[in-house]
Motif scaffolding. Structure first.
Motif, PDB file in Angstrom:
ATOM      1  N   ALA A 144       2.141   4.240  -8.281  1.00 22.69           N
ATOM      2  CA  ALA A 144       0.922   4.316  -7.486  1.00 22.69           C
ATOM      3  C   ALA A 144      -0.157   5.045  -8.281  1.00 22.69           C
ATOM      4  CB  ALA A 144       1.192   5.042  -6.177  1.00 22.69           C
ATOM      5  N   PRO A 145      -1.426   4.869  -7.905  1.00 26.62           N
ATOM      6  CA  PRO A 145      -2.501   5.608  -8.583  1.00 26.62           C
ATOM      7  C   PRO A 145      -2.272   7.109  -8.513  1.00 26.62           C
ATOM      8  CG  PRO A 145      -3.438   3.852  -7.257  1.00 26.62           C
ATOM      9  CD  PRO A 145      -1.967   3.883  -6.940  1.00 26.62           C
ATOM     10  N   ARG A 146      -2.723   7.799  -9.530  1.00 25.09           N
ATOM     11  CA  ARG A 146      -2.485   9.224  -9.664  1.00 25.09           C
ATOM     12  C   ARG A 146      -2.964   9.989  -8.433  1.00 25.09           C
ATOM     13  NH1 ARG A 146      -4.971  10.119 -14.549  1.00 25.09           N
ATOM     14  NH2 ARG A 146      -3.101   9.264 -15.498  1.00 25.09           N
ATOM     15  N   GLY A 147      -2.071  10.835  -7.890  1.00 19.71           N
ATOM     16  CA  GLY A 147      -2.412  11.664  -6.758  1.00 19.71           C
ATOM     17  C   GLY A 147      -2.109  11.067  -5.403  1.00 19.71           C
ATOM     18  N   GLN A 148      -1.695   9.798  -5.344  1.00 19.97           N
ATOM     19  CA  GLN A 148      -1.457   9.169  -4.049  1.00 19.97           C
ATOM     20  C   GLN A 148      -0.035   9.359  -3.532  1.00 19.97           C
ATOM     21  OE1 GLN A 148      -2.834   5.204  -3.365  1.00 19.97           O
ATOM     22  NE2 GLN A 148      -4.800   5.518  -4.386  1.00 19.97           N
ATOM     23  N   LEU A 181       0.844  -1.183   0.000  1.00 14.12           N
ATOM     24  CA  LEU A 181       0.000   0.000   0.000  1.00 14.12           C
ATOM     25  C   LEU A 181       0.888   1.244   0.000  1.00 14.12           C
ATOM     26  CD1 LEU A 181      -2.658  -1.105   2.658  1.00 14.12           C
ATOM     27  CD2 LEU A 181      -2.874  -1.181   0.156  1.00 14.12           C
ATOM     28  N   VAL A 182       0.393   2.331  -0.562  1.00  7.95           N
ATOM     29  CA  VAL A 182       1.201   3.542  -0.674  1.00  7.95           C
ATOM     30  C   VAL A 182       1.670   4.022   0.691  1.00  7.95           C
ATOM     31  CG1 VAL A 182       1.182   5.956  -1.414  1.00  7.95           C
ATOM     32  CG2 VAL A 182       0.069   4.221  -2.819  1.00  7.95           C
ATOM     33  N   GLN A 183       0.824   3.899   1.704  1.00 11.99           N
ATOM     34  CA  GLN A 183       1.215   4.352   3.039  1.00 11.99           C
ATOM     35  C   GLN A 183       2.325   3.504   3.639  1.00 11.99           C
ATOM     36  OE1 GLN A 183      -1.875   3.494   2.089  1.00 11.99           O
ATOM     37  NE2 GLN A 183      -2.969   2.322   3.655  1.00 11.99           N
ATOM     38  N   ASP A 184       2.620   2.351   3.032  1.00 17.77           N
ATOM     39  CA  ASP A 184       3.696   1.481   3.520  1.00 17.77           C
ATOM     40  C   ASP A 184       4.972   1.592   2.687  1.00 17.77           C
ATOM     41  OD1 ASP A 184       2.034   0.499   5.536  1.00 17.77           O
ATOM     42  OD2 ASP A 184       1.221  -1.080   4.238  1.00 17.77           O
ATOM     43  N   PHE A 185       4.972   2.491   1.702  1.00 15.12           N
ATOM     44  CA  PHE A 185       6.155   2.628   0.840  1.00 15.12           C
ATOM     45  C   PHE A 185       7.394   3.016   1.652  1.00 15.12           C
ATOM     46  CE2 PHE A 185       4.554   3.428  -3.788  1.00 15.12           C
ATOM     47  CZ  PHE A 185       3.901   2.205  -3.748  1.00 15.12           C
ATOM     48  N   LEU A 186       7.233   3.925   2.602  1.00 17.06           N
ATOM     49  CA  LEU A 186       8.385   4.385   3.375  1.00 17.06           C
ATOM     50  C   LEU A 186       9.001   3.239   4.165  1.00 17.06           C
ATOM     51  CD1 LEU A 186      10.190   6.696   4.293  1.00 17.06           C
ATOM     52  CD2 LEU A 186       8.536   7.192   6.104  1.00 17.06           C
ATOM     53  N   GLU A 187       8.174   2.426   4.767  1.00 16.55           N
ATOM     54  CA  GLU A 187       8.684   1.276   5.519  1.00 16.55           C
ATOM     55  C   GLU A 187       9.417   0.306   4.603  1.00 16.55           C
ATOM     56  OE1 GLU A 187       6.960  -2.387   8.332  1.00 16.55           O
ATOM     57  OE2 GLU A 187       5.655  -0.741   7.715  1.00 16.55           O
ATOM     58  N   GLU A 188       8.892   0.080   3.407  1.00 13.29           N
ATOM     59  CA  GLU A 188       9.541  -0.813   2.453  1.00 13.29           C
ATOM     60  C   GLU A 188      10.897  -0.249   2.018  1.00 13.29           C
ATOM     61  OE1 GLU A 188       8.726  -3.756   1.388  1.00 13.29           O
ATOM     62  OE2 GLU A 188       6.768  -3.940   2.335  1.00 13.29           O
ATOM     63  N   LEU A 189      10.967   1.048   1.808  1.00 14.03           N
ATOM     64  CA  LEU A 189      12.230   1.660   1.401  1.00 14.03           C
ATOM     65  C   LEU A 189      13.257   1.624   2.532  1.00 14.03           C
ATOM     66  CD1 LEU A 189      11.120   4.732  -0.730  1.00 14.03           C
ATOM     67  CD2 LEU A 189      12.372   2.728  -1.499  1.00 14.03           C
ATOM     68  N   THR A 190      12.789   1.747   3.760  1.00 14.36           N
ATOM     69  CA  THR A 190      13.697   1.636   4.895  1.00 14.36           C
ATOM     70  C   THR A 190      14.339   0.256   4.939  1.00 14.36           C
ATOM     71  OG1 THR A 190      12.410   3.234   6.188  1.00 14.36           O
ATOM     72  CG2 THR A 190      13.891   1.783   7.409  1.00 14.36           C
ATOM     73  N   GLY A 191      13.534  -0.791   4.724  1.00 18.25           N
ATOM     74  CA  GLY A 191      14.081  -2.142   4.678  1.00 18.25           C
ATOM     75  C   GLY A 191      15.042  -2.342   3.527  1.00 18.25           C
ATOM     76  N   PHE A 192      14.739  -1.746   2.384  1.00 13.31           N
ATOM     77  CA  PHE A 192      15.620  -1.840   1.221  1.00 13.31           C
ATOM     78  C   PHE A 192      16.952  -1.152   1.502  1.00 13.31           C
ATOM     79  CE2 PHE A 192      16.748  -0.253  -3.153  1.00 13.31           C
ATOM     80  CZ  PHE A 192      17.086  -1.497  -3.678  1.00 13.31           C
ATOM     81  N   LEU A 246       6.082   7.091 -10.933  1.00 12.63           N
ATOM     82  CA  LEU A 246       5.084   6.911 -11.980  1.00 12.63           C
ATOM     83  C   LEU A 246       3.681   6.925 -11.391  1.00 12.63           C
ATOM     84  CD1 LEU A 246       6.775   4.035 -14.040  1.00 12.63           C
ATOM     85  CD2 LEU A 246       6.939   6.500 -14.399  1.00 12.63           C
ATOM     86  N   SER A 247       2.800   7.700 -12.010  1.00 15.66           N
ATOM     87  CA  SER A 247       1.389   7.704 -11.632  1.00 15.66           C
ATOM     88  C   SER A 247       0.626   6.802 -12.580  1.00 15.66           C
ATOM     89  CB  SER A 247       0.826   9.123 -11.674  1.00 15.66           C
ATOM     90  OG  SER A 247       0.919   9.651 -12.980  1.00 15.66           O
ATOM     91  N   SER A 248      -0.410   6.170 -12.043  1.00 15.95           N
ATOM     92  CA  SER A 248      -1.213   5.240 -12.825  1.00 15.95           C
ATOM     93  C   SER A 248      -2.678   5.540 -12.585  1.00 15.95           C
ATOM     94  CB  SER A 248      -0.901   3.792 -12.427  1.00 15.95           C
ATOM     95  OG  SER A 248      -1.759   2.881 -13.073  1.00 15.95           O
ATOM     96  N   ALA A 249      -3.456   5.616 -13.650  1.00 15.63           N
ATOM     97  CA  ALA A 249      -4.884   5.882 -13.504  1.00 15.63           C
ATOM     98  C   ALA A 249      -5.579   4.657 -12.933  1.00 15.63           C
ATOM     99  CB  ALA A 249      -5.488   6.254 -14.854  1.00 15.63           C
ATOM    100  N   GLY A 254      -4.747  18.082 -14.930  1.00 11.17           N
ATOM    101  CA  GLY A 254      -3.750  18.507 -13.958  1.00 11.17           C
ATOM    102  C   GLY A 254      -2.386  17.996 -14.315  1.00 11.17           C
ATOM    103  N   SER A 255      -1.486  18.010 -13.373  1.00  6.84           N
ATOM    104  CA  SER A 255      -0.113  17.620 -13.629  1.00  6.84           C
ATOM    105  C   SER A 255       0.284  16.454 -12.769  1.00  6.84           C
ATOM    106  CB  SER A 255       0.822  18.806 -13.346  1.00  6.84           C
ATOM    107  OG  SER A 255       0.721  19.188 -12.000  1.00  6.84           O
TER     108      SER A 255
END
Length: 470
Positions: free
Chosen positions: A101-105, A70-81, A132-135, A379-380
């Motif tokens: 992740a989906p656009r805007g997340q 999940l996007v909210q867990d990306f930081l934890e995954e990167l810490t482990g990496f 990368l954003s994904s619709a 948007g951008s």
């Protein structure tokens, strides 16, 4: 005994050089292990992840990991990496991380980037981030960006990554409602980064003239500088104004503008260009002032103006549609003073070993913001500009101090020196060289006895090579 000492010092010097992957001719040496990671949310299509892995393999990454979270867990995954890389021990050649992740997340991407930038095993090595954003619910097809990136990586392995991305941006950019949307890169690289299987000292062949912006028509420059209470600022104005005139820019200089005058002068500049009968070739705007804690510009009256608003003002200029627009921002973007990272040996020891100097902690990072399925219809992309053909150069990293003394600022003075020495070079590559030289400087602030480091940030949505002199 002398022989032993000499041999020991020579071996130690080689080890010290190995800690810095930047080659002696301004190119990164990425001959060491390359590691890639794809971190995607469950909504991302399998085809997108597969396309990314194909790009990684084309670029010669031996280790390609894939994690779903999940996007909210990306930081934890990167810490482990990061912990995994630090446990590796030996220096790495390069790391490439794709965050999808989906656009805007991806609302706070810089926090994710900083987590891996602090990795000890990657000190002095290039770190590339694909954001990368994904619709949501998008068709399982690979968009123009990933398709073009994979194709060009295979066909042009000798190109530097900045050069290659510029070509990919040209293929990817699409128009919607009169506005051109384009991927954007943010770079603090200190040298050319070539990920193909070529030697780092080989000369890169020049692209065809058709891959360059046509600068055969008129070009204009606007320099807005607050010089009161900014010692050395007048030297920046004189040096940059002289360079612009040498490069053929019709140059307008305004000193000590108020916050409102910043906006009015730029609006007037845009209006004058739009009244011309033929399109312009190029425009350059330099904004030089004190900076606020959140990156605002402070006018001579002490009031704030947002630099992004000034950029958007010029982006609407009809005479510059499809033409390169250059912004140079010499101002603090916060109050942080970067002590840098580097060898911890004593000064005399480092001198004998020819150990590389400390490196700014924000250096050696390349971020690419793009849409996985294609051009963004609304948007951008997070962290990008709405318009193509923009080049913005900040004198300091986000949140950091930009240094200046009685002789002028490190950024402007180095920029003028580099461009005068090679005015016909690719501007993105020349700016990378400017950053390398700025990163090597040790600076003393007016209120601090300790030496600090500085680093540029280059943002580009250019779609062709930009050479200011034919």
């Amino acid at each position: 005994m002398a022989f032993l000492v000499s041999g020991t010092l020579r071996m130690a010097a080689q080890m010290a050089d190995a800690q810095d992957s930047l080659g002696r001719k301004g190119k990164y040496n990425v001959q060491g292990p390359r590691v890639a990671l794809t971190l995607s949310s469950p909504e991302v299509s399998i085809s997108t992840v597969a396309a990314l892995e194909g790009v990684f393999q084309t670029l010669g990454f031996e280790s390609c990991q894939r994690r779903e979270a999940l996007v909210q867990d990306f930081l934890e995954e990167l810490t482990g990496f990061r912990e995994q890389l630090d446990a590796h021990g030996a220096p790495l050649g390069c790391v490439l991380v794709a965050l999808v992740a989906p656009r805007g997340q991806l609302r706070r991407p810089q926090k994710l980037v900083r987590e891996l930038s602090d990795c000890e095993a990657l000190r002095g090595c290039p770190k590339v981030f694909l954001l990368l954003s994904s619709a949501p619910g998008a068709a399982p097809t690979t968009g123009a960006f990933l398709t073009g990136l994979g194709e060009l990586c295979g066909r042009r392995p000798h190109w530097s990554l900045l050069q290659l991305l510029t070509e990919v941006f040209c293929r990817t950019a699409g128009e919607s409602s009169g506005a051109t949307y384009c991927p954007v890169l943010r770079s603090s690289l200190r040298g050319a980064l070539c990920l193909g299987h070529v030697e780092p000292w080989e000369t890169e062949p020049e692209p065809s003239p058709g891959a360059q912006y046509d600068l055969s028509r008129d070009r204009a420059a606007l320099l807005l500088a607050v010089i009161q209470d900014r010692p050395g600022a007048q030297h920046d104005v004189e040096a940059l104004g002289g360079l612009c005139q040498t490069l053929g820019f019709k140059t307008t200089v305004k000193t000590d503008p108020t916050a409102q005058a910043f906006q009015e002068e730029l609006a007037q500049f845009q209006g004058q260009l739009d009244t011309l009968r033929s399109p312009m070739s190029c425009a350059l705007v330099a904004l030089m002032a004190h900076g606020g804690p959140q990156g605002q510009l402070l006018g001579a009256d002490g009031k704030e103006v947002q630099p992004e608003a000034l950029v958007q003002e010029l982006s609407r200029c009809r005479a510059l549609q499809g033409r390169p627009k250059i912004f140079l921002l010499q101002a603090c973007r916060g109050g942080h003073r970067d002590a840098g990272v580097g060898p911890t040996a004593l000064p005399w020891y480092r001198r004998w070993l020819r150990a590389p100097p400390a490196t700014p902690s924000h250096a050696d990072v390349l971020q690419i913001y793009a849409d996985a399925q294609g051009s963004s219809p609304r948007g951008s992309t997070t962290g990008s500009c709405d318009q193509a053909d923009l080049l913005m150069v900040y004198a300091a990293a986000e949140g950091c101090v930009a240094y200046r003394d009685e002789k002028g600022s490190d950024f402007i003075q180095t920029l003028v020196k580099v461009l005068r020495a090679a005015p016909g070079g690719d501007l993105l590559e020349l700016l990378t060289e400017v950053n390398r030289q700025v990163c090597e400087l040790d600076v003393l602030g007016p209120d601090c006895a300790e030496r600090h480091k500085s680093c540029l940030e280059i943002r580009s949505s250019l779609r062709r090579r930009l050479c200011l002199q034919a």
